[in-house]
Design a protein around this motif. Structure first.
Motif, PDB file in Angstrom:
ATOM      1  N   GLY A 115       0.805  -1.212   0.000  1.00 18.78           N
ATOM      2  CA  GLY A 115       0.000   0.000   0.000  1.00 18.78           C
ATOM      3  C   GLY A 115       0.838   1.262   0.000  1.00 18.78           C
ATOM      4  O   GLY A 115       0.510   2.230  -0.696  1.00 18.78           O
ATOM      5  N   VAL A 116       1.927   1.272   0.753  1.00 19.73           N
ATOM      6  CA  VAL A 116       2.813   2.431   0.781  1.00 19.73           C
ATOM      7  C   VAL A 116       3.433   2.661  -0.594  1.00 19.73           C
ATOM      8  O   VAL A 116       3.526   3.803  -1.062  1.00 19.73           O
ATOM      9  CB  VAL A 116       3.901   2.258   1.855  1.00 19.73           C
ATOM     10  N   ALA A 117       3.854   1.589  -1.256  1.00 20.68           N
ATOM     11  CA  ALA A 117       4.453   1.723  -2.591  1.00 20.68           C
ATOM     12  C   ALA A 117       3.448   2.306  -3.583  1.00 20.68           C
ATOM     13  O   ALA A 117       3.779   3.202  -4.375  1.00 20.68           O
ATOM     14  CB  ALA A 117       4.966   0.372  -3.072  1.00 20.68           C
ATOM     15  N   ALA A 118       2.206   1.798  -3.539  1.00 16.39           N
ATOM     16  CA  ALA A 118       1.181   2.295  -4.460  1.00 16.39           C
ATOM     17  C   ALA A 118       0.814   3.739  -4.144  1.00 16.39           C
ATOM     18  O   ALA A 118       0.695   4.577  -5.055  1.00 16.39           O
ATOM     19  CB  ALA A 118      -0.058   1.403  -4.386  1.00 16.39           C
ATOM     20  N   GLN A 119       0.651   4.033  -2.860  1.00 11.53           N
ATOM     21  CA  GLN A 119       0.299   5.397  -2.474  1.00 11.53           C
ATOM     22  C   GLN A 119       1.412   6.374  -2.841  1.00 11.53           C
ATOM     23  O   GLN A 119       1.148   7.500  -3.296  1.00 11.53           O
ATOM     24  CB  GLN A 119       0.023   5.444  -0.972  1.00 11.53           C
ATOM     25  N   SER A 120       2.666   5.954  -2.666  1.00 13.56           N
ATOM     26  CA  SER A 120       3.792   6.815  -3.014  1.00 13.56           C
ATOM     27  C   SER A 120       3.807   7.130  -4.503  1.00 13.56           C
ATOM     28  O   SER A 120       4.075   8.271  -4.910  1.00 13.56           O
ATOM     29  CB  SER A 120       5.113   6.163  -2.607  1.00 13.56           C
ATOM     30  N   ALA A 121       3.528   6.115  -5.325  1.00 13.74           N
ATOM     31  CA  ALA A 121       3.505   6.338  -6.774  1.00 13.74           C
ATOM     32  C   ALA A 121       2.424   7.343  -7.153  1.00 13.74           C
ATOM     33  O   ALA A 121       2.649   8.249  -7.976  1.00 13.74           O
ATOM     34  CB  ALA A 121       3.287   5.014  -7.496  1.00 13.74           C
ATOM     35  N   LEU A 122       1.244   7.201  -6.545  1.00 20.62           N
ATOM     36  CA  LEU A 122       0.154   8.127  -6.851  1.00 20.62           C
ATOM     37  C   LEU A 122       0.460   9.524  -6.312  1.00 20.62           C
ATOM     38  O   LEU A 122       0.162  10.537  -6.971  1.00 20.62           O
ATOM     39  CB  LEU A 122      -1.157   7.600  -6.275  1.00 20.62           C
ATOM     40  N   MET A 123       1.071   9.603  -5.131  1.00 19.54           N
ATOM     41  CA  MET A 123       1.438  10.907  -4.572  1.00 19.54           C
ATOM     42  C   MET A 123       2.470  11.608  -5.444  1.00 19.54           C
ATOM     43  O   MET A 123       2.353  12.811  -5.727  1.00 19.54           O
ATOM     44  CB  MET A 123       1.992  10.734  -3.158  1.00 19.54           C
ATOM     45  N   ASN A 124       3.497  10.893  -5.852  1.00 19.13           N
ATOM     46  CA  ASN A 124       4.529  11.502  -6.696  1.00 19.13           C
ATOM     47  C   ASN A 124       3.933  12.013  -8.001  1.00 19.13           C
ATOM     48  O   ASN A 124       4.260  13.109  -8.473  1.00 19.13           O
ATOM     49  CB  ASN A 124       5.642  10.495  -6.985  1.00 19.13           C
ATOM     50  N   HIS A 125       3.046  11.205  -8.587  1.00 19.42           N
ATOM     51  CA  HIS A 125       2.400  11.619  -9.836  1.00 19.42           C
ATOM     52  C   HIS A 125       1.490  12.830  -9.592  1.00 19.42           C
ATOM     53  O   HIS A 125       1.466  13.766 -10.403  1.00 19.42           O
ATOM     54  CB  HIS A 125       1.592  10.462 -10.412  1.00 19.42           C
ATOM     55  N   SER A 127      -6.246  14.950  -6.456  1.00 16.33           N
ATOM     56  CA  SER A 127      -7.234  15.305  -7.479  1.00 16.33           C
ATOM     57  C   SER A 127      -6.603  15.511  -8.850  1.00 16.33           C
ATOM     58  O   SER A 127      -7.097  14.985  -9.857  1.00 16.33           O
ATOM     59  CB  SER A 127      -8.001  16.557  -7.052  1.00 16.33           C
ATOM     60  N   ALA A 128      -5.526  16.276  -8.937  1.00 18.38           N
ATOM     61  CA  ALA A 128      -4.914  16.533 -10.248  1.00 18.38           C
ATOM     62  C   ALA A 128      -4.303  15.267 -10.820  1.00 18.38           C
ATOM     63  O   ALA A 128      -4.393  15.006 -12.026  1.00 18.38           O
ATOM     64  CB  ALA A 128      -3.864  17.632 -10.123  1.00 18.38           C
ATOM     65  N   GLY A 129      -3.672  14.460  -9.969  1.00 23.92           N
ATOM     66  CA  GLY A 129      -3.085  13.212 -10.445  1.00 23.92           C
ATOM     67  C   GLY A 129      -4.139  12.239 -10.935  1.00 23.92           C
ATOM     68  O   GLY A 129      -3.983  11.602 -11.987  1.00 23.92           O
ATOM     69  N   THR A 130      -5.231  12.097 -10.169  1.00 17.91           N
ATOM     70  CA  THR A 130      -6.326  11.217 -10.600  1.00 17.91           C
ATOM     71  C   THR A 130      -6.933  11.714 -11.905  1.00 17.91           C
ATOM     72  O   THR A 130      -7.242  10.920 -12.809  1.00 17.91           O
ATOM     73  CB  THR A 130      -7.401  11.147  -9.502  1.00 17.91           C
TER      74      THR A 130
END
Length: 419
Positions: free
Chosen positions: A111-121, A391-394
């Motif tokens: 979960g941390v890896a996935a969340q980090s990827a989405l946060m960075n994006h 929001s912007a990344g999504t």
């Protein structure tokens, strides 16, 4: 309300919160004729009263090892960071079982890896989105101060900070009352440790920001209508939305960004997604209630204090109570009294209370991706506390999916069928 007219839109976005409106504007900037519909109006839900933060360093899921050790004490404390109304306890049980499974160390690591990827994006995408939308002046870069009442509480947080360091997230620890006061004066001397996160951004006010995104969308020709979607269907060529008033709206594609109201729409497409609601409470005080330099997080108590253009907002905590139970505004009062205790100079008169619904999934990750068996319907909901942040990344990821382009990050962890 905008008249729909006769021309079929390329895309209909269900939901006029910050995720839905950011998605609509992103699609529009890529040449898509876009219609947004919502059951109430712009920013009617969590986008209206949140803390206004782009919390890019907040990569640790709520479901984490050890959380259940704290849960009994939290549930027994009327002012604790977590509560479950007795009337909702049985209904929330299946969600809690999934939450328990997501708390395993191996699941948290993923979960941390996935969340980090989405946060960075999301962080990378945000600045371009603000520039293209002409909203860069609304961004603040003041950072966040997480405070601790003891060395023990601070030391318990260190594994989470190590996880952030592994993701190259900047921060610095602060020790001592005097050192903390140099960063943020006015805190009670009970707080002896703190951590400052410089890349925790914010907006002037989340409601104003969302309304500005809506205005940009409409100024550029985007359409909006009040309509309550009750179900969605799709075939090989189009997607259709049936509304509560009997209307059927048709587009090439449909995007579901309806926040806490997304679950029945997904179910109409065959996806059973365990979406629940974290009911959050806050009080917004006048702007001169406190000399606040940055957002302060009281992690041991589950709430934050934020400086907005509209005032000083005190809020947070988690109440797992669904959409239908009456609001318990005593929760807002408890948080406000705690804030007064922790910030003795805070003036707590003339506040405005609010309660909103955060759409939450057991693993703290949103659903972003295609609906079951069709490429005509795309999901973007379930961001929990992080709707504004992501929001912007999504929006950019949904736009890529809608246009048939490769996604900028691996969307496997966010698939609807992961449950």
């Amino acid at each position: 309300m905008t008249e729909l007219g006769e021309s079929k839109p390329n895309v209909i976005v269900i939901g006029a919160g910050i995720v839905g409106l950011s998605t609509a504007l992103s699609l529009q900037m890529r040449g898509q004729r876009t219609l947004v519909i919502d059951r109430e109006g712009f920013a009617a839900g969590a986008s209206r009263g949140n803390a206004g933060a782009f919390a890019f360093s907040d990569i640790i899921p709520l479901a984490s090892p050890g959380v259940f050790r704290h849960a009994p004490a939290w549930l027994m404390d009327p002012g604790g960071p977590l509560t479950i109304p007795p009337a909702y306890a049985f209904k929330i049980l299946p969600w809690l079982l999934r939450f328990s499974r997501a708390s395993r160390p191996s699941e948290m690591t993923r979960g941390v890896a996935a969340q980090s990827a989405l946060m960075n994006h999301s962080k990378k995408t945000l600045l371009d989105f603000l520039r293209d939308a002409g909203l860069g002046n609304m961004l603040r870069r003041e950072g966040n101060l997480q405070v601790y009442e003891s060395d023990r509480e601070f030391e318990a947080s260190l594994p989470h900070w190590q996880a952030r360091e592994n993701q190259l997230i900047p921060f610095r620890h602060i020790e001592g009352v005097d050192a903390i006061a140099e960063v943020q004066p006015g805190l009670s001397s009970r707080f002896t440790r703190a951590t400052f996160s410089p890349e925790w951004y914010s907006v002037d006010d989340p409601l104003d920001y969302t309304l500005n995104v809506a205005e940009k969308f409409q100024d550029r020709g985007g359409k909006f209508a009040i309509a309550e979607a009750t179900s969605v269907t799709a075939d090989h060529e189009t997607a259709s939305i049936r509304c509560a008033d009997g209307r059927v709206l048709v587009a090439d594609k449909v995007v579901i960004c309806a926040g806490a109201w997304s679950r029945p729409l997904a179910r109409s497409l065959g996806d059973r997604i365990p979406l629940e609601t974290e009911r959050g409470y806050n009080t917004t005080l006048p702007p001169d209630a406190l000399d606040l330099r940055m957002q302060i997080t009281f992690g041991g108590h589950g709430f934050v204090v934020t400086r907005l253009s509209s005032g000083i907002r005190v809020g947070g905590a988690v109440e797992l109570g669904g959409l239908d139970l009456p609001a318990n505004m005593r929760r807002a009062e408890i948080l406000l009294n705690k804030a007064k205790d922790f910030l003795p100079g805070l003036r707590i008169g003339d506040g405005v209370q609010w309660m909103g619904f955060r759409p939450s999934l057991p693993d703290s990750l949103p659903v972003i991706g295609m609906a079951r068996g069709t490429n005509r319907v795309i999901y973007g909901f379930g961001h929990g506390h992080l709707g504004l942040t992501q929001s912007a990344g999504t929006a950019s990821l949904i736009t890529e999916l809608a246009l048939g382009e490769p996604a900028s990050i691996d969307l496997t962890p966010f698939r609807a069928d992961r449950f």
